[in-house]
Design a protein around this motif. Structure first.
Motif, PDB file in Angstrom:
ATOM      1  N   ALA A 109      10.856 -15.697  11.245  1.00  0.00           N
ATOM      2  CA  ALA A 109       9.393 -15.578  11.230  1.00  0.00           C
ATOM      3  C   ALA A 109       8.964 -14.203  11.727  1.00  0.00           C
ATOM      4  CB  ALA A 109       8.772 -16.676  12.086  1.00  0.00           C
ATOM      5  N   PHE A 110       9.668 -13.689  12.730  1.00  0.00           N
ATOM      6  CA  PHE A 110       9.376 -12.345  13.231  1.00  0.00           C
ATOM      7  C   PHE A 110       9.634 -11.301  12.143  1.00  0.00           C
ATOM      8  CE2 PHE A 110      11.164  -8.448  15.093  1.00  0.00           C
ATOM      9  CZ  PHE A 110      10.030  -7.963  15.708  1.00  0.00           C
ATOM     10  N   ALA A 111      10.755 -11.442  11.435  1.00  0.00           N
ATOM     11  CA  ALA A 111      11.095 -10.479  10.380  1.00  0.00           C
ATOM     12  C   ALA A 111      10.060 -10.506   9.254  1.00  0.00           C
ATOM     13  CB  ALA A 111      12.485 -10.775   9.838  1.00  0.00           C
ATOM     14  N   VAL A 112       9.615 -11.687   8.874  1.00  0.00           N
ATOM     15  CA  VAL A 112       8.599 -11.802   7.822  1.00  0.00           C
ATOM     16  C   VAL A 112       7.279 -11.191   8.291  1.00  0.00           C
ATOM     17  CG1 VAL A 112       7.201 -13.461   6.529  1.00  0.00           C
ATOM     18  CG2 VAL A 112       9.665 -13.783   6.710  1.00  0.00           C
ATOM     19  N   THR A 113       6.920 -11.427   9.532  1.00  0.00           N
ATOM     20  CA  THR A 113       5.678 -10.873  10.071  1.00  0.00           C
ATOM     21  C   THR A 113       5.728  -9.353  10.107  1.00  0.00           C
ATOM     22  OG1 THR A 113       5.435 -12.848  11.441  1.00  0.00           O
ATOM     23  CG2 THR A 113       4.085 -10.955  12.019  1.00  0.00           C
ATOM     24  N   VAL A 114       6.848  -8.797  10.520  1.00  0.00           N
ATOM     25  CA  VAL A 114       6.986  -7.336  10.551  1.00  0.00           C
ATOM     26  C   VAL A 114       6.949  -6.768   9.137  1.00  0.00           C
ATOM     27  CG1 VAL A 114       8.584  -5.462  11.106  1.00  0.00           C
ATOM     28  CG2 VAL A 114       8.160  -7.269  12.766  1.00  0.00           C
ATOM     29  N   ALA A 115       7.565  -7.446   8.184  1.00  0.00           N
ATOM     30  CA  ALA A 115       7.517  -6.980   6.797  1.00  0.00           C
ATOM     31  C   ALA A 115       6.081  -6.974   6.269  1.00  0.00           C
ATOM     32  CB  ALA A 115       8.411  -7.856   5.924  1.00  0.00           C
ATOM     33  N   LEU A 116       5.312  -8.012   6.597  1.00  0.00           N
ATOM     34  CA  LEU A 116       3.904  -8.044   6.197  1.00  0.00           C
ATOM     35  C   LEU A 116       3.107  -6.914   6.835  1.00  0.00           C
ATOM     36  CD1 LEU A 116       3.044 -11.847   6.248  1.00  0.00           C
ATOM     37  CD2 LEU A 116       2.957 -10.315   4.298  1.00  0.00           C
ATOM     38  N   ILE A 117       3.387  -6.637   8.102  1.00  0.00           N
ATOM     39  CA  ILE A 117       2.690  -5.541   8.782  1.00  0.00           C
ATOM     40  C   ILE A 117       2.995  -4.218   8.095  1.00  0.00           C
ATOM     41  CG2 ILE A 117       2.629  -4.203  10.931  1.00  0.00           C
ATOM     42  CD1 ILE A 117       2.914  -6.867  12.440  1.00  0.00           C
ATOM     43  N   VAL A 118       4.252  -3.996   7.749  1.00  0.00           N
ATOM     44  CA  VAL A 118       4.632  -2.744   7.082  1.00  0.00           C
ATOM     45  C   VAL A 118       3.945  -2.629   5.725  1.00  0.00           C
ATOM     46  CG1 VAL A 118       6.585  -1.538   6.023  1.00  0.00           C
ATOM     47  CG2 VAL A 118       6.805  -2.489   8.319  1.00  0.00           C
ATOM     48  N   LEU A 119       3.922  -3.710   4.965  1.00  0.00           N
ATOM     49  CA  LEU A 119       3.260  -3.674   3.664  1.00  0.00           C
ATOM     50  C   LEU A 119       1.754  -3.425   3.792  1.00  0.00           C
ATOM     51  CD1 LEU A 119       5.043  -6.590   1.791  1.00  0.00           C
ATOM     52  CD2 LEU A 119       5.205  -4.157   1.306  1.00  0.00           C
ATOM     53  N   LEU A 120       1.131  -4.048   4.765  1.00  0.00           N
ATOM     54  CA  LEU A 120      -0.312  -3.870   4.936  1.00  0.00           C
ATOM     55  C   LEU A 120      -0.661  -2.467   5.427  1.00  0.00           C
ATOM     56  CD1 LEU A 120      -1.176  -7.349   6.420  1.00  0.00           C
ATOM     57  CD2 LEU A 120      -1.935  -6.427   4.229  1.00  0.00           C
ATOM     58  N   VAL A 121       0.159  -1.917   6.295  1.00  0.00           N
ATOM     59  CA  VAL A 121      -0.077  -0.535   6.746  1.00  0.00           C
ATOM     60  C   VAL A 121       0.100   0.418   5.571  1.00  0.00           C
ATOM     61  CG1 VAL A 121       0.868   1.308   8.190  1.00  0.00           C
ATOM     62  CG2 VAL A 121       0.431  -0.929   9.163  1.00  0.00           C
ATOM     63  N   GLY A 122       1.099   0.175   4.738  1.00  0.00           N
ATOM     64  CA  GLY A 122       1.284   1.004   3.546  1.00  0.00           C
ATOM     65  C   GLY A 122       0.105   0.914   2.601  1.00  0.00           C
ATOM     66  N   GLU A 123      -0.406  -0.302   2.407  1.00  0.00           N
ATOM     67  CA  GLU A 123      -1.575  -0.475   1.552  1.00  0.00           C
ATOM     68  C   GLU A 123      -2.790   0.254   2.125  1.00  0.00           C
ATOM     69  OE1 GLU A 123      -4.622  -4.006   0.145  1.00  0.00           O
ATOM     70  OE2 GLU A 123      -2.701  -4.542   1.027  1.00  0.00           O
ATOM     71  N   ALA A 124      -2.983   0.162   3.420  1.00  0.00           N
ATOM     72  CA  ALA A 124      -4.115   0.847   4.047  1.00  0.00           C
ATOM     73  C   ALA A 124      -3.970   2.357   3.924  1.00  0.00           C
ATOM     74  CB  ALA A 124      -4.228   0.436   5.511  1.00  0.00           C
ATOM     75  N   LEU A 125      -2.757   2.859   4.115  1.00  0.00           N
ATOM     76  CA  LEU A 125      -2.556   4.306   3.999  1.00  0.00           C
ATOM     77  C   LEU A 125      -2.792   4.795   2.574  1.00  0.00           C
ATOM     78  CD1 LEU A 125       0.540   4.917   6.293  1.00  0.00           C
ATOM     79  CD2 LEU A 125      -1.813   5.643   6.675  1.00  0.00           C
ATOM     80  N   LEU A 126      -2.331   4.033   1.589  1.00  0.00           N
ATOM     81  CA  LEU A 126      -2.579   4.425   0.205  1.00  0.00           C
ATOM     82  C   LEU A 126      -4.070   4.396  -0.115  1.00  0.00           C
ATOM     83  CD1 LEU A 126       0.316   2.650  -1.704  1.00  0.00           C
ATOM     84  CD2 LEU A 126       0.040   5.089  -1.285  1.00  0.00           C
ATOM     85  N   SER A 127      -4.769   3.444   0.442  1.00  0.00           N
ATOM     86  CA  SER A 127      -6.210   3.361   0.208  1.00  0.00           C
ATOM     87  C   SER A 127      -6.948   4.496   0.899  1.00  0.00           C
ATOM     88  CB  SER A 127      -6.735   2.017   0.704  1.00  0.00           C
ATOM     89  OG  SER A 127      -8.115   1.921   0.493  1.00  0.00           O
ATOM     90  N   ILE A 128      -6.518   4.826   2.116  1.00  0.00           N
ATOM     91  CA  ILE A 128      -7.177   5.904   2.863  1.00  0.00           C
ATOM     92  C   ILE A 128      -6.970   7.249   2.190  1.00  0.00           C
ATOM     93  CG2 ILE A 128      -7.078   7.213   5.035  1.00  0.00           C
ATOM     94  CD1 ILE A 128      -6.539   4.504   6.428  1.00  0.00           C
ATOM     95  N   THR A 129      -5.759   7.509   1.715  1.00  0.00           N
ATOM     96  CA  THR A 129      -5.463   8.804   1.104  1.00  0.00           C
ATOM     97  C   THR A 129      -5.985   8.921  -0.318  1.00  0.00           C
ATOM     98  OG1 THR A 129      -3.292   8.020   0.381  1.00  0.00           O
ATOM     99  CG2 THR A 129      -3.404   9.174   2.505  1.00  0.00           C
ATOM    100  N   GLY A 130      -6.401   7.788  -0.915  1.00  0.00           N
ATOM    101  CA  GLY A 130      -6.942   7.833  -2.263  1.00  0.00           C
ATOM    102  C   GLY A 130      -5.888   7.691  -3.345  1.00  0.00           C
ATOM    103  N   LEU A 131      -4.662   7.386  -2.981  1.00  0.00           N
ATOM    104  CA  LEU A 131      -3.600   7.235  -3.973  1.00  0.00           C
ATOM    105  C   LEU A 131      -3.649   5.878  -4.669  1.00  0.00           C
ATOM    106  CD1 LEU A 131      -0.676   8.876  -2.013  1.00  0.00           C
ATOM    107  CD2 LEU A 131      -2.031   9.869  -3.853  1.00  0.00           C
ATOM    108  N   ALA A 132      -4.321   4.915  -4.078  1.00  0.00           N
ATOM    109  CA  ALA A 132      -4.491   3.604  -4.699  1.00  0.00           C
ATOM    110  C   ALA A 132      -5.909   3.501  -5.234  1.00  0.00           C
ATOM    111  CB  ALA A 132      -4.238   2.497  -3.671  1.00  0.00           C
ATOM    112  N   PHE A 133      -6.055   2.850  -6.381  1.00  0.00           N
ATOM    113  CA  PHE A 133      -7.384   2.659  -6.951  1.00  0.00           C
ATOM    114  C   PHE A 133      -8.091   1.557  -6.174  1.00  0.00           C
ATOM    115  CE2 PHE A 133     -10.351   0.653  -9.927  1.00  0.00           C
ATOM    116  CZ  PHE A 133     -11.170   1.732 -10.153  1.00  0.00           C
ATOM    117  N   ASP A 134      -8.962   1.957  -5.283  1.00  0.00           N
ATOM    118  CA  ASP A 134      -9.692   1.019  -4.435  1.00  0.00           C
ATOM    119  C   ASP A 134     -11.088   1.590  -4.214  1.00  0.00           C
ATOM    120  OD1 ASP A 134     -10.270  -1.086  -2.781  1.00  0.00           O
ATOM    121  OD2 ASP A 134      -9.195  -0.290  -1.059  1.00  0.00           O
TER     122      ASP A 134
END
Length: 65
Positions: free
Chosen positions: A9-34
């Motif tokens: 459960a810890f590993a899954v939670t950390v993986a979700l955190i990494v994915l969400l931080v990546g999504e936020a960074l892509l959105s902030i930098t403008g590399l993702a269409f958002d």
């Protein structure tokens, strides 16, 4: 067995955190269409909720060891 479930459960939670931080960074930098910035807000807010959960799971795992 419960210790392995907690670690998983810890590993899954950390993986979700990494994915969400990546999504936020892509959105902030403008590399993702958002155009409205929902990915940035969702990534930051859900990461803020999941971080204490990951910490609690890690502490529970260490306590069970």
């Amino acid at each position: 067995m419960l210790r392995q479930v907690v670690l998983g459960a810890f590993a899954v939670t950390v993986a979700l955190i990494v994915l969400l931080v990546g999504e936020a960074l892509l959105s902030i930098t403008g590399l993702a269409f958002d155009p409205h910035g929902y990915g940035m807000f969702a990534g930051i807010l859900i990461t803020a909720v999941l971080t204490p959960v990951a910490l609690a799971l890690w502490l529970l795992y260490r306590l069970m060891r």
